[in-house]
Enzyme design. Structure first.
Site, PDB file in Angstrom:
ATOM      1  N   ASP A   9       0.878  -1.158   0.000  1.00 35.48           N
ATOM      2  CA  ASP A   9       0.000   0.000   0.000  1.00 35.48           C
ATOM      3  C   ASP A   9       0.933   1.231   0.000  1.00 35.48           C
ATOM      4  O   ASP A   9       2.118   1.107   0.309  1.00 35.48           O
ATOM      5  CB  ASP A   9      -0.853  -0.056   1.276  1.00 35.48           C
ATOM      6  N   LEU A  10       0.406   2.395  -0.358  1.00 36.05           N
ATOM      7  CA  LEU A  10       1.267   3.581  -0.435  1.00 36.05           C
ATOM      8  C   LEU A  10       1.175   4.450   0.838  1.00 36.05           C
ATOM      9  O   LEU A  10       2.087   4.476   1.661  1.00 36.05           O
ATOM     10  CB  LEU A  10       0.899   4.393  -1.684  1.00 36.05           C
ATOM     11  N   ASP A  11       0.031   5.150   0.961  1.00 31.81           N
ATOM     12  CA  ASP A  11      -0.150   6.086   2.081  1.00 31.81           C
ATOM     13  C   ASP A  11      -0.098   5.339   3.415  1.00 31.81           C
ATOM     14  O   ASP A  11      -0.901   4.445   3.649  1.00 31.81           O
ATOM     15  CB  ASP A  11      -1.516   6.790   1.988  1.00 31.81           C
ATOM     16  N   THR A  17       1.432  10.436   3.662  1.00 31.71           N
ATOM     17  CA  THR A  17       0.614  11.455   3.000  1.00 31.71           C
ATOM     18  C   THR A  17      -0.711  11.656   3.740  1.00 31.71           C
ATOM     19  O   THR A  17      -1.454  12.587   3.419  1.00 31.71           O
ATOM     20  CB  THR A  17       0.340  11.074   1.534  1.00 31.71           C
ATOM     21  N   LYS A  45      -8.481   6.197   6.373  1.00 29.21           N
ATOM     22  CA  LYS A  45      -7.274   5.571   5.816  1.00 29.21           C
ATOM     23  C   LYS A  45      -7.677   4.432   4.882  1.00 29.21           C
ATOM     24  O   LYS A  45      -8.434   3.545   5.277  1.00 29.21           O
ATOM     25  CB  LYS A  45      -6.376   5.038   6.931  1.00 29.21           C
ATOM     26  N   GLY A  46      -7.171   4.472   3.677  1.00 28.07           N
ATOM     27  CA  GLY A  46      -7.463   3.412   2.710  1.00 28.07           C
ATOM     28  C   GLY A  46      -8.833   3.541   2.053  1.00 28.07           C
ATOM     29  O   GLY A  46      -9.183   2.758   1.170  1.00 28.07           O
ATOM     30  N   ARG A  49     -11.713   8.431  -2.470  1.00 23.99           N
ATOM     31  CA  ARG A  49     -12.080   9.852  -2.362  1.00 23.99           C
ATOM     32  C   ARG A  49     -13.572  10.060  -2.120  1.00 23.99           C
ATOM     33  O   ARG A  49     -13.975  10.782  -1.201  1.00 23.99           O
ATOM     34  CB  ARG A  49     -11.640  10.592  -3.630  1.00 23.99           C
ATOM     35  N   SER A 114      -2.742   0.840  -4.382  1.00 24.90           N
ATOM     36  CA  SER A 114      -3.144   2.029  -3.643  1.00 24.90           C
ATOM     37  C   SER A 114      -4.566   2.450  -3.994  1.00 24.90           C
ATOM     38  O   SER A 114      -4.992   2.354  -5.145  1.00 24.90           O
ATOM     39  CB  SER A 114      -2.179   3.178  -3.964  1.00 24.90           C
ATOM     40  N   ALA A 115      -5.278   2.949  -2.978  1.00 29.44           N
ATOM     41  CA  ALA A 115      -6.630   3.470  -3.183  1.00 29.44           C
ATOM     42  C   ALA A 115      -6.588   4.908  -3.693  1.00 29.44           C
ATOM     43  O   ALA A 115      -7.624   5.529  -3.920  1.00 29.44           O
ATOM     44  CB  ALA A 115      -7.402   3.417  -1.872  1.00 29.44           C
ATOM     45  N   SER A 116      -5.376   5.442  -3.878  1.00 28.15           N
ATOM     46  CA  SER A 116      -5.254   6.843  -4.291  1.00 28.15           C
ATOM     47  C   SER A 116      -5.137   6.999  -5.799  1.00 28.15           C
ATOM     48  O   SER A 116      -4.387   6.278  -6.453  1.00 28.15           O
ATOM     49  CB  SER A 116      -4.028   7.474  -3.637  1.00 28.15           C
ATOM     50  N   ASN A 118      -3.824   9.535  -6.966  1.00 28.45           N
ATOM     51  CA  ASN A 118      -2.582  10.296  -7.113  1.00 28.45           C
ATOM     52  C   ASN A 118      -1.345   9.434  -6.873  1.00 28.45           C
ATOM     53  O   ASN A 118      -0.234   9.972  -6.744  1.00 28.45           O
ATOM     54  CB  ASN A 118      -2.579  11.466  -6.117  1.00 28.45           C
ATOM     55  N   LYS A 145     -11.007  -0.738  -1.602  1.00 30.30           N
ATOM     56  CA  LYS A 145     -10.768  -1.538  -0.390  1.00 30.30           C
ATOM     57  C   LYS A 145     -11.944  -1.315   0.562  1.00 30.30           C
ATOM     58  O   LYS A 145     -12.404  -0.185   0.664  1.00 30.30           O
ATOM     59  CB  LYS A 145      -9.459  -1.093   0.280  1.00 30.30           C
ATOM     60  N   GLU A 169      -0.108  -3.413   4.507  1.00 29.33           N
ATOM     61  CA  GLU A 169      -1.136  -2.366   4.655  1.00 29.33           C
ATOM     62  C   GLU A 169      -1.152  -1.732   6.037  1.00 29.33           C
ATOM     63  O   GLU A 169      -0.853  -2.411   7.019  1.00 29.33           O
ATOM     64  CB  GLU A 169      -2.522  -3.008   4.475  1.00 29.33           C
ATOM     65  N   ASP A 170      -1.536  -0.450   6.098  1.00 23.38           N
ATOM     66  CA  ASP A 170      -1.691   0.212   7.398  1.00 23.38           C
ATOM     67  C   ASP A 170      -3.161   0.379   7.778  1.00 23.38           C
ATOM     68  O   ASP A 170      -3.453   0.821   8.887  1.00 23.38           O
ATOM     69  CB  ASP A 170      -1.027   1.599   7.391  1.00 23.38           C
TER      70      ASP A 170
HETATM   71  P1  B16 Z   1      -6.959  10.222  -3.524  1.00 25.71           P
HETATM   72  P2  B16 Z   1      -3.615   4.225   0.068  1.00 25.71           P
HETATM   73  C1  B16 Z   1      -5.557   6.120   0.139  1.00 25.71           C
HETATM   74  O1  B16 Z   1      -4.287   5.668  -0.265  1.00 25.71           O
HETATM   75  C2  B16 Z   1      -5.494   6.929   1.425  1.00 25.71           C
HETATM   76  O2  B16 Z   1      -5.105   6.086   2.506  1.00 25.71           O
HETATM   77  C3  B16 Z   1      -6.842   7.536   1.731  1.00 25.71           C
HETATM   78  O3  B16 Z   1      -6.783   8.316   2.892  1.00 25.71           O
HETATM   79  C4  B16 Z   1      -7.287   8.393   0.534  1.00 25.71           C
HETATM   80  O4  B16 Z   1      -8.571   8.956   0.777  1.00 25.71           O
HETATM   81  C5  B16 Z   1      -7.324   7.514  -0.699  1.00 25.71           C
HETATM   82  O5  B16 Z   1      -6.034   6.952  -0.919  1.00 25.71           O
HETATM   83  C6  B16 Z   1      -7.768   8.271  -1.947  1.00 25.71           C
HETATM   84  O6  B16 Z   1      -6.812   9.198  -2.287  1.00 25.71           O
HETATM   85  O7  B16 Z   1      -7.945  11.265  -3.139  1.00 25.71           O
HETATM   86  O8  B16 Z   1      -5.540  10.730  -3.690  1.00 25.71           O
HETATM   87  O9  B16 Z   1      -7.417   9.421  -4.733  1.00 25.71           O
HETATM   88  O10 B16 Z   1      -3.414   4.181   1.558  1.00 25.71           O
HETATM   89  O11 B16 Z   1      -4.556   3.155  -0.424  1.00 25.71           O
HETATM   90  O12 B16 Z   1      -2.316   4.261  -0.700  1.00 25.71           O
HETATM   91 MG    MG Z   2      -2.664   3.206   3.479  1.00 22.21          MG
END
Ligand code: B16
Ligand code: MG
Length: 215
Positions: A9-11, A17, A45-46, A49, A114-116, A118, A145, A169-170
């Site tokens: 996982d990233l964040d 972040t 977390k995870g 958006r 990653s769920a992000s 970005n 997730k 994962e965190d």
């Molecule tokens: P974005 P991960 C997740 O990343 C974050 O933990 C979570 O807090 C955030 O809302 C989500 O990405 C979406 O991010 O708005 O940048 O698309 O932990 O899965 O790497």
């Molecule tokens: Mg995370």
């Protein structure tokens, strides 16, 4: 289990972040008159958006149109991008580079789940983009997730069967996603919170290849 890939996982695992997500959501919540604390942010977390925005709106008993939701997500993301614009390789958590190097020396593939949306930008800024054998993020999946989709996509992109993958994962939702994908889960954080993980470490720096191979 013979480990052929580790999917991170990233964040919260490779970098912090979460604090910037918090600042950006907090600014939006303040504007909407909704109380939003760092403790609340833990719940996000995870969470993707839209899921995060709806969690905050629900806290303030607000229901908005799809168009308004889209506008607010765009506003939060623009603010978040401003906040992470200064990220450099110094923002990589200690221990990531040595662990990646150990995995590479052992022929174990490295993936990102990653769920992000970005994620690609962040790993580029951290200077680790080219170290991944496959990157799966929120732009490529429809189910976030705790659905296992992003981890299964990473495994298939790596060409490794899920039973030979370890996920790191965190977030609680992320541990559930890894388990549902049929992989072994390693948690980063508090063992009491991440009870579904096979093993929990305080941070990436405390994970060693020997420990991973013992799973
Ligand atoms: P974005 P991960 C997740 O990343 C974050 O933990 C979570 O807090 C955030 O809302 C989500 O990405 C979406 O991010 O708005 O940048 O698309 O932990 O899965 O790497
Ligand atoms: Mg995370």
């Amino acid at each position: 289990m013979s480990c052929r890939a580790v999917i991170f996982d990233l964040d919260g695992v490779l970098t912090d972040t979460a604090i910037y997500h918090f600042y950006a959501w907090k600014a939006l919540a303040d504007e909407l008159g909704i109380a939003f604390t760092e403790h609340d942010n833990e719940q996000l977390k995870g969470v993707d958006r839209l899921g995060s925005l709806r969690w905050i709106l629900q806290k303030g008993d607000l229901t908005l149109s799809t168009a308004d939701e889209a506008r607010l997500m765009q506003q939060k993301n623009a603010h978040y991008l401003e906040l992470i614009d200064h990220i450099t390789p110094d923002n990589l958590y200690p221990g990531v580079q040595p662990l990646f190097a150990e995995l590479k020396r052992s022929g174990i593939k490295i993936g990102l789940a990653s769920a992000s949306k970005n994620a690609a930008f962040v790993v580029e800024r951290l200077g680790i983009a080219t170290q991944f054998d496959y990157i799966a993020d929120a732009n490529q999946v429809t189910n976030s997730k705790p659905d296992p989709e992003v981890f299964l996509l990473a495994a298939s992109g790596l060409g490794v069967a899920p039973q030979h993958c370890i996920g790191v994962e965190d977030a609680l939702a992320g541990i559930e996603a890894i388990n549902r994908a049929g992989m072994k889960a390693i948690g980063i954080g508090d063992a009491k919170v991440l009870s579904g993980a096979s093993k929990v470490y305080p941070d990436v720096a405390t994970i060693t290849l020997t420990n991973l191979l013992k799973l």
